[in-house]
Design a protein around this motif. Structure first.
Motif, short mmCIF file in Angstrom:
data_model
loop_
_atom_site.label_atom_id
_atom_site.label_comp_id
_atom_site.label_asym_id
_atom_site.label_seq_id
_atom_site.Cartn_x
_atom_site.Cartn_y
_atom_site.Cartn_z
N MET A 79 -6.02 26.14 -6.12
CA MET A 79 -5.03 26.62 -7.08
C MET A 79 -5.33 28.05 -7.46
O MET A 79 -6.48 28.43 -7.65
CB MET A 79 -5.03 25.73 -8.33
N ASP A 80 -4.31 28.90 -7.58
CA ASP A 80 -4.45 30.29 -7.97
C ASP A 80 -4.57 30.36 -9.49
O ASP A 80 -3.59 30.23 -10.22
CB ASP A 80 -3.24 31.09 -7.49
N THR A 81 -5.82 30.55 -9.95
CA THR A 81 -6.08 30.58 -11.39
C THR A 81 -5.29 31.68 -12.08
O THR A 81 -4.72 31.47 -13.16
CB THR A 81 -7.59 30.76 -11.65
N ASN A 82 -5.26 32.85 -11.47
CA ASN A 82 -4.55 33.97 -12.08
C ASN A 82 -3.06 33.67 -12.21
O ASN A 82 -2.45 33.89 -13.26
CB ASN A 82 -4.76 35.24 -11.25
N SER A 83 -2.45 33.15 -11.15
CA SER A 83 -1.02 32.85 -11.16
C SER A 83 -0.68 31.78 -12.19
O SER A 83 0.30 31.90 -12.94
CB SER A 83 -0.57 32.41 -9.76
N THR A 84 -1.48 30.71 -12.25
CA THR A 84 -1.21 29.62 -13.19
C THR A 84 -1.32 30.11 -14.63
O THR A 84 -0.53 29.73 -15.49
CB THR A 84 -2.17 28.45 -12.94
N LEU A 139 1.56 35.84 -31.46
CA LEU A 139 0.69 36.21 -30.35
C LEU A 139 0.59 35.03 -29.41
O LEU A 139 0.31 33.91 -29.83
CB LEU A 139 -0.71 36.57 -30.88
N VAL A 140 0.80 35.27 -28.11
CA VAL A 140 0.66 34.24 -27.10
C VAL A 140 -0.43 34.68 -26.12
O VAL A 140 -0.33 35.76 -25.53
CB VAL A 140 1.97 33.97 -26.34
N ILE A 141 -1.47 33.86 -25.97
CA ILE A 141 -2.54 34.17 -25.02
C ILE A 141 -2.66 33.05 -24.00
O ILE A 141 -2.31 31.89 -24.29
CB ILE A 141 -3.90 34.40 -25.72
N SER A 142 -3.16 33.38 -22.82
CA SER A 142 -3.34 32.37 -21.78
C SER A 142 -4.57 32.70 -20.94
O SER A 142 -5.05 33.84 -20.95
CB SER A 142 -2.10 32.27 -20.88
N GLY A 143 -5.06 31.71 -20.20
CA GLY A 143 -6.20 31.91 -19.33
C GLY A 143 -6.71 30.57 -18.81
O GLY A 143 -6.10 29.52 -19.05
N ALA A 144 -7.82 30.62 -18.11
CA ALA A 144 -8.40 29.42 -17.51
C ALA A 144 -9.63 28.98 -18.28
O ALA A 144 -10.30 29.79 -18.93
CB ALA A 144 -8.77 29.68 -16.05
N ALA A 179 -1.18 23.76 -18.51
CA ALA A 179 -0.61 23.52 -17.20
C ALA A 179 -1.33 22.35 -16.54
O ALA A 179 -0.74 21.56 -15.81
CB ALA A 179 -0.73 24.76 -16.33
N ASP A 180 -2.63 22.25 -16.82
CA ASP A 180 -3.50 21.19 -16.32
C ASP A 180 -4.78 21.25 -17.14
O ASP A 180 -4.85 21.93 -18.16
CB ASP A 180 -3.77 21.37 -14.82
N LYS A 181 -5.82 20.55 -16.68
CA LYS A 181 -7.06 20.51 -17.45
C LYS A 181 -7.77 21.87 -17.48
O LYS A 181 -8.63 22.09 -18.33
CB LYS A 181 -8.00 19.46 -16.85
N GLN A 182 -7.41 22.74 -16.57
CA GLN A 182 -8.12 24.01 -16.44
C GLN A 182 -7.40 25.21 -17.05
O GLN A 182 -8.04 26.23 -17.32
CB GLN A 182 -8.41 24.30 -14.95
N HIS A 183 -6.10 25.11 -17.26
CA HIS A 183 -5.32 26.28 -17.66
C HIS A 183 -4.60 26.02 -18.98
O HIS A 183 -3.81 25.08 -19.09
CB HIS A 183 -4.30 26.64 -16.56
#
Length: 345
Positions: free
Chosen positions: A1-6, A107-112, A136-140
């Motif tokens: 899975m592409d971590t950056n894209s997700t 403020l909206v933040i995202s990451g893995a 998105a899943d357990k990682q993101h």
């Protein structure tokens, strides 16, 4: 899975909420499925290549070292941010967003998970008020915060904006700041390269002009100026690096110029000596063609009888890639971690 894209997808899923003015802070290369440009969303990025790309897609994009004080306070409905690799940068952006947002803004933040996003969400929830999380899943993960809290506690951003002395010797002071790769220390690979430079010019004239590709805060440039009394051209993709390198040139009276560009795009002329300690990643993204791009740039700008010198980790196949572009490829020196590769046309 592409971590950056997700991670970006989680951010993009919230863009539909924008009805007013929004700021998208970019310190990572977005995937190609980013939303189309609108008049409502503007971009600030500390990376020259990202700004150029997003402008071509119709976005209003500004290249700067996150100098948010130039923006109008409390004027944004949303600030969107996919967290950066360096914690100090992420904390500074999160701290600053509260000043930029309207009282009812978000403020909206995202990451893995492996990038520490859960920690960022936890720390940000103590600075902001309402919080809503998305997965998105357990990682993101992503989170949306309301701006309506107080100004404390401030996340530790290492005094992000402050340029400070990190080294001092008989040649002068070296300045740096958070946001520049390896900003707190003298890079070991660069120091190994510097130690080998005098031997390259024992039997030939010292270089009159030097190009430092991917200069960072300018360690290689400063030493080339002292060793050879040459005119230095330093270039980098990162806004913080450009700011600090200019400071080092000014304070150490280096003759030359510091240029913000992608590799050597737009740089003219040929150079007697090219030095490079190339990056092997851009933020969280590992780009397999980075070394190739730096080698191509060096080949294009190297004078006919000039010398290009690269330092690389031992496991990087720099020599194999360089042989496609240079007639002479020599591993001059190595230790347990780095190698010095000398290139001639």
């Amino acid at each position: 899975m592409d971590t950056n894209s997700t991670s970006f997808d989680l951010l993009f899923n919230q863009f539909h909420q924008v009805t007013g003015k929004a700021l998208w802070i970019l310190d990572e290369n977005p995937p190609l499925n980013y939303p189309p440009a609108t008049d409502q969303i503007e971009i600030i990025s500390n990376r020259f290549d990202i700004v150029q790309k997003m402008r071509l897609q119709g976005y209003k994009a500004n290249f700067q070292d996150f100098t948010f004080e130039n923006l109008i306070k409390h004027s944004y409905q949303f600030v969107f941010y996919r967290i950066s690799k360096e914690k100090a940068v992420s904390h500074f952006v999160i701290n600053s967003a509260q000043v930029l947002l309207e009282d009812t803004g978000y403020l909206v933040i995202s990451g893995a998970k492996q990038e520490g996003i859960k920690g960022y969400i936890e720390r940000s929830s103590k600075r902001y008020s309402k919080i809503e999380t998305f997965k998105a899943d357990k990682q993101h993960w992503a989170a949306q915060f309301s701006a309506g809290a107080g100004n404390l506690p401030v996340l530790d951003d290492k005094d992000y904006q402050a340029i400070r002395v990190i080294h001092e010797d008989n040649n002068g002071c070296i300045y740096s700041k958070p946001g520049v790769f390896g900003w707190e220390k003298l890079d070991q690979g660069s120091q190994l390269l510097i130690a080998q430079l005098p031997s390259l010019f024992k039997d030939k004239l010292a270089p009159q002009n030097v190009l430092d590709i991917g200069c960072g805060y300018g360690l290689l440039s400063l030493h080339c100026s002292v060793l050879f009394n040459a005119s230095i051209t330093a270039c980098d993709n990162n806004a913080a690096a450009i700011t600090v390198c200019k400071k080092n040139f000014e304070k150490n009276q280096v003759e030359g110029q510091v240029i913000a560009t992608d590799c050597t795009l737009g740089i003219a002329g040929y150079f007697d000596l090219i030095v490079c300690n190339p990056p092997f990643h851009s933020g969280f993204t590992v780009e397999t063609d980075l070394i190739q791009r730096f080698l191509v740039s060096a080949s294009a700008r190297l004078a006919a009888d000039g010398i290009a010198v690269f330092v690389a980790n031992l496991h990087i196949p720099l020599e194999r890639k360089a042989k496609l572009l240079f007639k002479s490829v020599t591993t001059l020196h190595h230790n347990k971690h780095f190698k010095i590769v000398v290139l001639h046309h």
